[in-house]
Design an enzyme around this catalytic site. Structure first.
Site, PDB file in Angstrom:
ATOM      1  N   HIS A   2     -24.967 -16.760 -41.794  1.00  0.00           N
ATOM      2  CA  HIS A   2     -24.101 -17.193 -42.856  1.00  0.00           C
ATOM      3  C   HIS A   2     -23.963 -16.302 -43.871  1.00  0.00           C
ATOM      4  CE1 HIS A   2     -22.599 -19.707 -46.153  1.00  0.00           C
ATOM      5  NE2 HIS A   2     -22.589 -20.763 -45.361  1.00  0.00           N
ATOM      6  N   ASP A  49     -23.254 -26.012 -39.430  1.00  0.00           N
ATOM      7  CA  ASP A  49     -22.576 -26.239 -38.005  1.00  0.00           C
ATOM      8  C   ASP A  49     -23.432 -26.402 -36.746  1.00  0.00           C
ATOM      9  OD1 ASP A  49     -20.007 -26.220 -39.482  1.00  0.00           O
ATOM     10  OD2 ASP A  49     -20.116 -24.090 -39.472  1.00  0.00           O
TER      11      ASP A  49
HETATM   12  N1  ACO Z   1     -24.755 -14.492 -33.287  1.00  0.00           N
HETATM   13  C1  ACO Z   1     -25.309 -12.952 -33.198  1.00  0.00           C
HETATM   14  N2  ACO Z   1     -25.365 -12.041 -34.003  1.00  0.00           N
HETATM   15  C2  ACO Z   1     -24.805 -12.508 -35.194  1.00  0.00           C
HETATM   16  C3  ACO Z   1     -24.481 -13.720 -35.573  1.00  0.00           C
HETATM   17  C4  ACO Z   1     -24.559 -14.797 -34.654  1.00  0.00           C
HETATM   18  N3  ACO Z   1     -24.162 -16.089 -35.014  1.00  0.00           N
HETATM   19  N4  ACO Z   1     -24.242 -13.684 -36.930  1.00  0.00           N
HETATM   20  C5  ACO Z   1     -24.217 -12.626 -37.317  1.00  0.00           C
HETATM   21  N5  ACO Z   1     -24.773 -11.554 -36.391  1.00  0.00           N
HETATM   22  C6  ACO Z   1     -25.249 -10.257 -36.640  1.00  0.00           C
HETATM   23  C7  ACO Z   1     -23.841  -9.381 -36.620  1.00  0.00           C
HETATM   24  O1  ACO Z   1     -23.245  -8.970 -35.524  1.00  0.00           O
HETATM   25  C8  ACO Z   1     -24.204  -8.127 -37.324  1.00  0.00           C
HETATM   26  O2  ACO Z   1     -25.200  -7.541 -36.696  1.00  0.00           O
HETATM   27  P1  ACO Z   1     -25.220  -5.795 -36.840  1.00  0.00           P
HETATM   28  O3  ACO Z   1     -25.627  -5.693 -38.274  1.00  0.00           O
HETATM   29  O4  ACO Z   1     -26.065  -5.397 -35.780  1.00  0.00           O
HETATM   30  O5  ACO Z   1     -23.826  -5.248 -36.777  1.00  0.00           O
HETATM   31  C9  ACO Z   1     -25.241  -8.909 -38.669  1.00  0.00           C
HETATM   32  O6  ACO Z   1     -25.835 -10.246 -37.742  1.00  0.00           O
HETATM   33  C10 ACO Z   1     -24.850  -9.362 -39.780  1.00  0.00           C
HETATM   34  O7  ACO Z   1     -23.502  -9.981 -39.542  1.00  0.00           O
HETATM   35  P2  ACO Z   1     -22.198 -10.055 -40.155  1.00  0.00           P
HETATM   36  O8  ACO Z   1     -21.233 -10.425 -39.313  1.00  0.00           O
HETATM   37  O9  ACO Z   1     -22.100  -8.913 -41.180  1.00  0.00           O
HETATM   38  O10 ACO Z   1     -22.306 -11.301 -41.281  1.00  0.00           O
HETATM   39  P3  ACO Z   1     -21.429 -11.932 -42.021  1.00  0.00           P
HETATM   40  O11 ACO Z   1     -22.016 -12.339 -43.315  1.00  0.00           O
HETATM   41  O12 ACO Z   1     -19.974 -11.212 -42.141  1.00  0.00           O
HETATM   42  O13 ACO Z   1     -20.883 -13.215 -40.986  1.00  0.00           O
HETATM   43  C11 ACO Z   1     -20.780 -15.308 -40.324  1.00  0.00           C
HETATM   44  C12 ACO Z   1     -21.194 -14.568 -41.451  1.00  0.00           C
HETATM   45  C13 ACO Z   1     -19.254 -15.161 -40.278  1.00  0.00           C
HETATM   46  C14 ACO Z   1     -21.142 -16.801 -40.506  1.00  0.00           C
HETATM   47  C15 ACO Z   1     -21.410 -14.849 -38.890  1.00  0.00           C
HETATM   48  O14 ACO Z   1     -22.934 -15.091 -39.310  1.00  0.00           O
HETATM   49  C16 ACO Z   1     -20.822 -15.593 -37.813  1.00  0.00           C
HETATM   50  O15 ACO Z   1     -19.892 -15.271 -37.232  1.00  0.00           O
HETATM   51  N6  ACO Z   1     -21.594 -16.633 -37.373  1.00  0.00           N
HETATM   52  C17 ACO Z   1     -21.203 -17.476 -36.057  1.00  0.00           C
HETATM   53  C18 ACO Z   1     -20.040 -18.447 -36.379  1.00  0.00           C
HETATM   54  C19 ACO Z   1     -20.496 -19.291 -37.395  1.00  0.00           C
HETATM   55  O16 ACO Z   1     -21.725 -20.138 -37.132  1.00  0.00           O
HETATM   56  N7  ACO Z   1     -19.661 -19.655 -38.694  1.00  0.00           N
HETATM   57  C20 ACO Z   1     -20.078 -20.885 -39.422  1.00  0.00           C
HETATM   58  C21 ACO Z   1     -20.451 -20.313 -40.823  1.00  0.00           C
HETATM   59  S1  ACO Z   1     -20.718 -21.798 -41.911  1.00  0.00           S
HETATM   60  C22 ACO Z   1     -19.547 -22.288 -42.307  1.00  0.00           C
HETATM   61  O17 ACO Z   1     -18.510 -21.379 -42.418  1.00  0.00           O
HETATM   62  C23 ACO Z   1     -19.387 -23.654 -42.763  1.00  0.00           C
END
Ligand code: ACO
Length: 428
Positions: free
Chosen positions: A305, A362
């Site tokens: 998140h 979720d």
């Molecule tokens: N699975 C694997 N790796 C992940 C995940 C995940 N679900 N989420 C983040 N990471 C990793 C990224 O690849 C990144 O790795 P790095 O530092 O080696 O490059 C690191 O963790 C940081 O992640 P970011 O993408 O920079 O985090 P951001 O804050 O931009 O994204 C998000 C948050 C979009 C929710 C992301 O965690 C994600 O895509 N999760 C899966 C989708 C999801 O569940 N979305 C619902 C969110 S809640 C809502 O909207 C109600």
């Protein structure tokens, strides 16, 4: 007032620091460009406060979420969705008269205008429900004379009730159209969640009696989605509202923003992921290895998140609610076991620990929606119904501001510098 100092190229400027009621600090850069000629750059807005808001407080490091000061745990346990909606929109818990008035307005507006019912016939049978929802909310504005150009304090509540009530009627009608059943009229004797279930699952010759435990689980789901400060869809609603667009147009835009798989669409993606694992295409261990491999393009859906770098308090409540509703309905859902297993593995894995990735709202919500019979392609629509109070409340904050100021970010341009037009015959 405290200030922060910015130094650049031998010059320095003092910038005011704003403090919120929970001691959050923000550097006020509203005069930065006028004073320095520079702007800030923050792609994805992770460090940018776009507004001051009194609706929802989140402490992402501690896993705290409060609507208007009330902890989400207390609201999920003791409140109803309609009461929470009024709280989120108006900033205080309703007294009996306020609750009864709002409830009567929801009942008054539950029915879709007959002309609007015909709009559904214009969509292909397999149209995505989020596309229909967004279009129909905009259409609803056309049937709401009070919002088209002359919305004011006296009719705001009427519009809010119309939108909140009909978003659920539109959602249920979309489902009925999709499966080829007649649309069901709402029942005035049913409460919000019960009425939704009736419109979804009753047929003219077979009325369902909504189960109170299922209605409670649905209420909890909706309460937990009611607002979440400046997320992608809410920021979109505020952006659209800042141009002076009406409540229906602003919230229809919120639906579009919510649709994406990185936002509201994740609740569907979680179930698809769990199904894939259940079918044996990939073992949980192999799946976990894939999500850690950046080249795979896969993510552990329902994990991570932007704001919570600790647990998401909503996921804890929903995990418990999933256990309760599955036991009550005597459902043995293998997807719940897979979800638990993935969570257990992830919470011990340094990839997830180091990046502070925990289950989000979720991760378990889809299990509950499945248990109560909501089809997968309606999951994000359910999120939109739940988020409506937050969108309306954020719209109201913009609408009630003493001065309407359009949201208009700037950019750092990285394109071609000035060049002269080349006539077509001279181009290589
Ligand atoms: N699975 C694997 N790796 C992940 C995940 C995940 N679900 N989420 C983040 N990471 C990793 C990224 O690849 C990144 O790795 P790095 O530092 O080696 O490059 C690191 O963790 C940081 O992640 P970011 O993408 O920079 O985090 P951001 O804050 O931009 O994204 C998000 C948050 C979009 C929710 C992301 O965690 C994600 O895509 N999760 C899966 C989708 C999801 O569940 N979305 C619902 C969110 S809640 C809502 O909207 C109600």
């Amino acid at each position: 007032m405290s200030t922060a100092r910015l130094e650049y190229n031998g010059q320095s400027w003092e910038l005011p620091v704003v403090e919120g009621t929970e001691k959050e600090l923000g550097i006020d850069i509203s005069e930065l460009r006028a004073k320095t000629g520079m702007i800030t750059l923050d792609e994805g807005y992770g460090n940018t406060g776009s507004c001051q808001s009194a609706i929802t407080y989140i402490d992402g490091d501690k896993g705290v979420l409060r609507y208007r000061g009330y902890p989400i745990e207390q609201l999920a346990e003791q409140s109803s969705f309609v009461e929470t909606a009024w709280l989120v929109i108006y900033g205080k818990l309703p007294n009996e008269a306020e609750r009864a008035r709002f409830s009567a307005l929801l009942t008054k507006h539950a029915m879709i205008h007959e002309s609007m019912r015909n709009h559904f016939q214009g969509f292909p049978n397999n149209a995505p429900p989020m596309a229909i929802l967004s279009a129909m909310i905009n259409a609803l504005g056309c049937f709401s004379p009070e919002v088209l150009g002359n919305e004011d304090e006296s009719n705001f509540e009427e519009s809010a009730a119309r939108l909140l009530s009909q978003v659920r009627s539109i959602a249920a009608a979309t489902y009925k159209m999709h499966i080829g059943q007649p649309m069901m009229y709402p029942r005035p004797d049913f409460k919000y969640a019960e009425n939704f279930m009736h419109m979804m699952f009753s047929v003219p010759n077979g009325r369902i009696t909504p189960d109170p435990d299922v209605a409670r689980a649905l209420n909890q789901f909706l309460i937990l989605h009611a607002d979440h400060e400046q997320n992608c869809s809410t920021s979109t609603v505020r952006m659209v509202a800042s141009s002076g667009a009406n409540m229906f147009a602003s919230c229809a835009a919120g639906v579009s923003a919510l649709w994406g798989p990185l936002h509201g669409g994740a609740n569907m993606a979680v179930i698809q992921m769990l199904e894939e694992i259940r079918k044996g295409d990939l073992s949980p261990a192999a799946y976990m290895e894939k999500v850690k491999d950046k080249n795979s393009g896969l993510k552990l859906m329902g994990f991570g998140h932007r704001v919570y770098r600790n647990f998401d308090p909503r996921s804890r409540i929903l995990q418990k609610a999933a256990d309760i509703i599955l036991a009550k309905l005597k459902i043995d859902d293998p997807l719940l076991d897979i979800a638990r297993h993935l969570e257990e593995v992830a919470l011990k894995d340094s990839y997830f620990i180091d990046r502070k990735l925990y289950p989000n709202v979720d991760f378990y919500s889809g299990i509950i929606l499945r248990a109560i019979g909501i089809p997968l392609d309606m999951f994000t629509v359910m999120f939109a119904i739940g988020r409506m109070p937050g969108w309306i409340a954020n719209y109201k904050e913009i609408h009630d501001a003493p001065r309407l100021k359009i949201n208009r970010p700037r950019q750092i341009y990285t394109g071609a510098t000035k060049r002269d037009y080349v006539p077509r015959e001279e181009r290589g």
